[in-house]
Write a protein that holds these residues in place. Structure first.
Motif, mmCIF file in Angstrom:
data_model
loop_
_atom_site.group_PDB
_atom_site.id
_atom_site.type_symbol
_atom_site.label_atom_id
_atom_site.label_comp_id
_atom_site.label_asym_id
_atom_site.label_seq_id
_atom_site.Cartn_x
_atom_site.Cartn_y
_atom_site.Cartn_z
ATOM 1 N N ARG A 38 -15.613 8.125 2.845
ATOM 2 C CA ARG A 38 -15.394 9.986 3.048
ATOM 3 C C ARG A 38 -15.214 9.571 4.468
ATOM 4 O O ARG A 38 -14.734 10.906 5.112
ATOM 5 N N THR A 39 -14.950 8.820 5.403
ATOM 6 C CA THR A 39 -14.199 8.842 6.741
ATOM 7 C C THR A 39 -13.034 8.282 6.852
ATOM 8 O O THR A 39 -12.639 7.180 5.916
ATOM 9 N N ALA A 40 -12.208 8.457 7.480
ATOM 10 C CA ALA A 40 -10.760 8.357 7.328
ATOM 11 C C ALA A 40 -10.106 6.970 7.690
ATOM 12 O O ALA A 40 -9.786 5.578 7.214
ATOM 13 N N VAL A 41 -11.601 6.319 8.669
ATOM 14 C CA VAL A 41 -11.740 4.304 9.021
ATOM 15 C C VAL A 41 -11.757 3.657 7.624
ATOM 16 O O VAL A 41 -11.065 2.415 7.177
ATOM 17 N N GLY A 42 -12.948 4.841 7.339
ATOM 18 C CA GLY A 42 -13.511 4.059 5.923
ATOM 19 C C GLY A 42 -12.497 3.697 4.878
ATOM 20 O O GLY A 42 -12.991 2.890 3.721
ATOM 21 N N MET A 43 -12.293 5.033 4.306
ATOM 22 C CA MET A 43 -10.904 4.768 3.405
ATOM 23 C C MET A 43 -10.055 3.824 3.416
ATOM 24 O O MET A 43 -9.616 3.641 2.824
ATOM 25 N N LEU A 44 -9.293 4.088 4.671
ATOM 26 C CA LEU A 44 -8.273 2.989 5.037
ATOM 27 C C LEU A 44 -8.559 1.902 4.697
ATOM 28 O O LEU A 44 -7.711 0.355 4.503
ATOM 29 N N ALA A 45 -10.099 1.040 5.191
ATOM 30 C CA ALA A 45 -10.477 -0.151 5.024
ATOM 31 C C ALA A 45 -10.029 -0.412 3.969
ATOM 32 O O ALA A 45 -10.105 -1.448 3.333
ATOM 33 N N GLY A 46 -10.915 0.675 2.831
ATOM 34 C CA GLY A 46 -11.123 -0.067 1.471
ATOM 35 C C GLY A 46 -9.733 -0.450 0.401
ATOM 36 O O GLY A 46 -9.131 -0.735 -0.293
ATOM 37 N N ARG A 47 -9.353 1.148 0.824
ATOM 38 C CA ARG A 47 -7.859 0.828 1.296
ATOM 39 C C ARG A 47 -7.018 -0.141 1.042
ATOM 40 O O ARG A 47 -6.514 -0.763 0.167
ATOM 41 N N ASN A 48 -7.181 -0.765 2.230
ATOM 42 C CA ASN A 48 -6.236 -1.895 2.497
ATOM 43 C C ASN A 48 -6.972 -3.168 1.624
ATOM 44 O O ASN A 48 -5.823 -4.134 1.881
ATOM 45 N N ALA A 49 -8.491 -3.452 2.236
ATOM 46 C CA ALA A 49 -9.253 -4.902 0.934
ATOM 47 C C ALA A 49 -8.232 -4.646 -0.882
ATOM 48 O O ALA A 49 -8.597 -5.726 -1.027
ATOM 49 N N LEU A 50 -8.714 -2.895 -0.877
ATOM 50 C CA LEU A 50 -7.633 -3.154 -2.403
ATOM 51 C C LEU A 50 -6.779 -3.689 -2.873
ATOM 52 O O LEU A 50 -6.268 -4.276 -3.432
ATOM 53 N N ALA A 51 -5.765 -2.821 -2.039
ATOM 54 C CA ALA A 51 -4.385 -3.599 -1.679
ATOM 55 C C ALA A 51 -4.158 -4.826 -1.810
ATOM 56 O O ALA A 51 -2.948 -5.751 -2.643
ATOM 57 N N ALA A 52 -4.780 -5.740 -1.179
ATOM 58 C CA ALA A 52 -4.489 -6.837 -0.700
ATOM 59 C C ALA A 52 -5.701 -8.077 -0.973
ATOM 60 O O ALA A 52 -6.179 -8.483 -0.505
ATOM 61 N N VAL A 53 -5.180 -7.882 -2.348
ATOM 62 C CA VAL A 53 -6.230 -8.777 -3.230
ATOM 63 C C VAL A 53 -5.855 -10.493 -2.445
ATOM 64 O O VAL A 53 -7.070 -10.961 -2.568
ATOM 65 N N ARG A 54 -4.843 -11.190 -2.540
ATOM 66 C CA ARG A 54 -5.242 -12.074 -1.843
ATOM 67 C C ARG A 54 -5.814 -12.396 -0.598
ATOM 68 O O ARG A 54 -6.087 -13.674 -0.282
ATOM 69 N N ARG A 55 -5.352 -11.418 0.273
ATOM 70 C CA ARG A 55 -6.193 -12.078 1.422
ATOM 71 C C ARG A 55 -7.213 -11.653 1.841
ATOM 72 O O ARG A 55 -8.251 -11.851 2.053
ATOM 73 N N THR A 56 -8.002 -10.282 1.298
ATOM 74 C CA THR A 56 -9.763 -9.801 0.766
ATOM 75 C C THR A 56 -10.305 -11.849 0.318
ATOM 76 O O THR A 56 -11.308 -11.984 0.681
ATOM 77 N N ALA A 57 -9.947 -11.420 -0.912
ATOM 78 C CA ALA A 57 -10.078 -13.481 -1.759
ATOM 79 C C ALA A 57 -10.363 -14.618 -0.665
ATOM 80 O O ALA A 57 -11.287 -14.956 -0.748
ATOM 81 N N ALA A 58 -9.222 -14.460 -0.252
ATOM 82 C CA ALA A 58 -9.074 -15.797 0.962
ATOM 83 C C ALA A 58 -10.571 -15.574 1.910
ATOM 84 O O ALA A 58 -10.464 -15.993 2.701
ATOM 85 N N THR A 59 -10.009 -13.935 2.418
ATOM 86 C CA THR A 59 -11.153 -13.882 4.475
ATOM 87 C C THR A 59 -12.769 -14.056 3.286
ATOM 88 O O THR A 59 -13.358 -14.024 4.084
ATOM 89 N N ALA A 60 -12.873 -13.814 1.845
ATOM 90 C CA ALA A 60 -13.878 -13.607 1.376
ATOM 91 C C ALA A 60 -14.789 -15.017 1.033
ATOM 92 O O ALA A 60 -16.431 -15.027 1.090
ATOM 93 N N ALA A 61 -13.778 -15.709 0.574
ATOM 94 C CA ALA A 61 -14.211 -17.145 0.308
ATOM 95 C C ALA A 61 -15.117 -17.768 0.913
ATOM 96 O O ALA A 61 -16.257 -18.573 0.946
ATOM 97 N N PRO A 62 -15.199 -17.956 2.905
ATOM 98 C CA PRO A 62 -15.612 -18.806 3.320
ATOM 99 C C PRO A 62 -17.446 -18.249 3.536
ATOM 100 O O PRO A 62 -18.138 -19.058 3.580
ATOM 101 N N VAL A 63 -17.415 -16.885 3.431
ATOM 102 C CA VAL A 63 -18.402 -15.891 2.990
ATOM 103 C C VAL A 63 -19.704 -16.140 2.332
ATOM 104 O O VAL A 63 -20.400 -16.538 2.237
ATOM 105 N N LEU A 64 -18.025 -16.445 0.881
ATOM 106 C CA LEU A 64 -19.160 -17.082 -0.348
ATOM 107 C C LEU A 64 -19.704 -18.704 -0.202
ATOM 108 O O LEU A 64 -21.062 -18.511 -0.325
#
Length: 581
Positions: free
Chosen positions: A384-410
């Protein structure tokens, strides 16, 4: 088409021009090789040793049986006084024997032989040979003398075989240490290879635009692959050698920690031998080439004009091979989790770890399918916030980047939940049948075991979290500049990046639990079957919460600090070349 002689110079020139970006892959590979080297040296040094009290005696006579897991590390019973007398007399008459030294628990008997006549506690008899005596001939004659004395079950030991005479307490401690080192080597090796391969793959994916320009300039797919392999090999050799030297330097200190903690006997020391070091270097280089291979194939298959658009933010379609490999890994991991319910006690830990590793590989390969629903679910509360919407859209659009940064946390969360839950659940099962007097020592060893394994997996993965966040943010400088020109404030850009890091941490944590819980349930079923009663599944939530919080701080902190520098008011939005500053 680029001429063949230019392949190597072009690869080296690109490597020199990208040295700052390659720092992340160098750090991942260097630390990974260090972990592999230290684990391999410790594991190969953990074999049986000749006890120091027997080192000066070339031959030993010992009763039958060796303390081990099969006999609960029970010490052999001592010979009777009459048998000891007979053995000493028979061995003293063997040609080439200079002295017969009966040993008791506190040390050898005196030279006058008075103490030997009591036979109290004598389990080992040492033979000192005369100078120039043929050791094999003396050993054969001693064997005949022992049988002639009426003890046909005693054994004559020489050389490395004398390690069988180690005390039962040392044998038990060494067995515990071998379990710890095996698990640590298996876990550390998997984490190192996984992080190194994924880091190299992520680095190549970030450069798809550059490879597209090379394709437009006439480079063939084969030449693109050779460039990637050349860079991976150059960085891999230097980083793997540096990491191997680092691992060899810290291995003796880790060995002393194991002795202090009670996982190895006091006689344990690390032997620096070439094969483990060479194996770690080879594994590190192979992991880097593996990561480069998986990504370079995708880059080489892209058409030149298609590669010019921003692929760093695009998704990767699931290929048939990726579907088959990922699905097989997930199915295999679940099958191993189920099979661990009937695994033997000595192989239960390895079965559980193998199940978790297979699930990690499967979920990583299926990331383009599993991540989008998770991103939408985690982004919904803040959309609902501009910052949150931008963060969600960026993570959804850049699937490879999201996967690469989530892998060490996993990896970090998954192995933390797995190891702490595995150790605590096993301790709860053993507590059902263990005397209360032994429970304090068991708890001490259990928690030290937990700290070692979590330190190997979570420590390295925590560094990988920072590494991948910095690598991801460094490739988004142009994106940050576009956001600023579109009207976003500096605070909004920084907030969106931090929110995306928090989002990725939540996704990685969820996947980490999805990896650990099935393996833990299989282990609990196996322990319940062996104990004959229901064993509770114990997960130390405070420890897990602390690790998740640390992942959150590391990810958000690294992303925020780098973004603050990238959108600094004193930094121009674009350089003269048109790239983000």
């Amino acid at each position: 088409m680029l001429s063949r002689p230019l392949n190597r110079p072009l690869s080296l020139s690109l490597l020199r021009g990208r040295w700052t970006g390659l720092a992340g892959t160098f750090a991942a590979l260097c630390l990974g090789a260090a972990i592999l080297t230290a684990s391999a040296l410790l594991l190969t040094s953990a074999g049986p040793r000749v006890p120091a009290r027997y080192a000066a005696v070339p031959l030993l006579v010992r009763g039958p049986g060796v303390p081990g897991e099969e006999n609960n590390f029970a010490e052999n019973p001592p010979w009777s006084p009459e048998t000891t007398e007979a053995l000493v007399r028979a061995l003293a008459s063997v040609p080439g024997v200079a002295a017969v030294v009966p040993y008791r628990d506190s040390g050898p008997y005196g030279p006058d032989g008075g103490a030997a006549r009591s036979g109290d506690g004598v389990r080992v008899i040492g033979l000192r040979t005369e100078p120039g005596a043929d050791l094999s001939a003396v050993r054969a004659a001693a064997g005949r003398a022992v049988r002639g004395a009426g003890d046909g079950t005693a054994r004559v030991l020489s050389g490395e075989d004398r390690a069988e005479a180690e005390p039962a307490a040392d044998a038990r401690t060494r067995w515990i240490g071998m379990q710890v080192l095996t698990a640590m080597a298996l876990l550390g090796g998997f984490v190192s290879v996984f992080v190194v391969a994924s880091t190299f793959a992520f680095r190549v994916v970030q450069r798809r635009r550059e490879f597209g320009l090379l394709r437009v300039a006439g480079a063939t797919p084969r030449q693109v692959r050779l460039i990637v392999y050349g860079e991976a090999l150059a960085v891999g050799v230097v980083a793997a050698v540096a990491g191997a030297l680092l691992g060899a330097a810290v291995a003796p200190a880790l060995g002393r920690v194991l002795v202090t903690a009670g996982f190895e006997p006091a006689s344990f020391d690390v032997r620096l031998t070439p094969p483990p070091v060479a194996g770690a270097v080879t594994a590190g280089i192979a992991a880097g080439l593996l990561g480069a291979w998986s990504a370079s194939g995708r880059a080489a298959r892209v058409r030149p004009l298609e590669a010019l658009r921003d692929h760093a933010a695009g998704g990767t379609p699931m290929t048939r091979l990726r579907w088959i490999t990922g699905g097989t890994a997930v199915a295999g991991g679940l099958a191993l989790a189920v099979a661990s319910a009937s695994a033997r006690e000595d192989s239960l830990v390895n079965a559980v770890l193998a199940a978790a590793m297979a699930l990690i590989m499967g979920l990583t390969l299926l990331a383009p399918v599993t991540l989008p629903p998770l991103v939408r679910a985690f982004a919904w509360p803040i959309s609902r916030t501009a910052v949150g919407m931008l963060a969600g859209r960026n993570a959804l659009a850049a699937v490879r980047r999201t996967a690469a940064t989530a892998a060490p946390v996993l990896l970090t969360v998954g192995f933390t939940v797995l190891v702490t839950g595995m150790v605590r659940t096993t301790a709860a099962a053993y507590a059902m049948g263990s005397p209360a007097a032994d429970q304090a020592e068991e708890d001490r060893l259990v928690w030290l075991f937990t700290l070692l394994l979590v330190g190997v997996s979570a420590g390295y993965s925590g560094l990988a979290i920072v590494n991948t966040q910095v690598m991801a943010a460094s490739a988004r400088v142009r994106e940050f500049a576009v956001l600023r020109l579109s009207g976003a404030t500096r605070r909004q850009v920084i907030g969106a990046t931090a929110a995306e890091a928090v989002l990725v941490t939540g996704i990685g944590t969820t996947l980490g639990f999805a990896v650990a819980v099935p393996a833990l349930l299989g282990m609990r079923a196996g322990l319940s079957q062996k104990a004959g009663a229901a064993v509770p599944l114990v997960i130390p939530w405070p420890a897990v919460a602390a690790v998740v919080t640390a992942c959150l701080v590391l990810a958000a902190g690294a992303a925020t600090l780098f973004t603050c520098g990238a959108v600094s008011p004193r930094r121009p939005l674009f350089t003269r070349s048109g790239k983000g500053a």
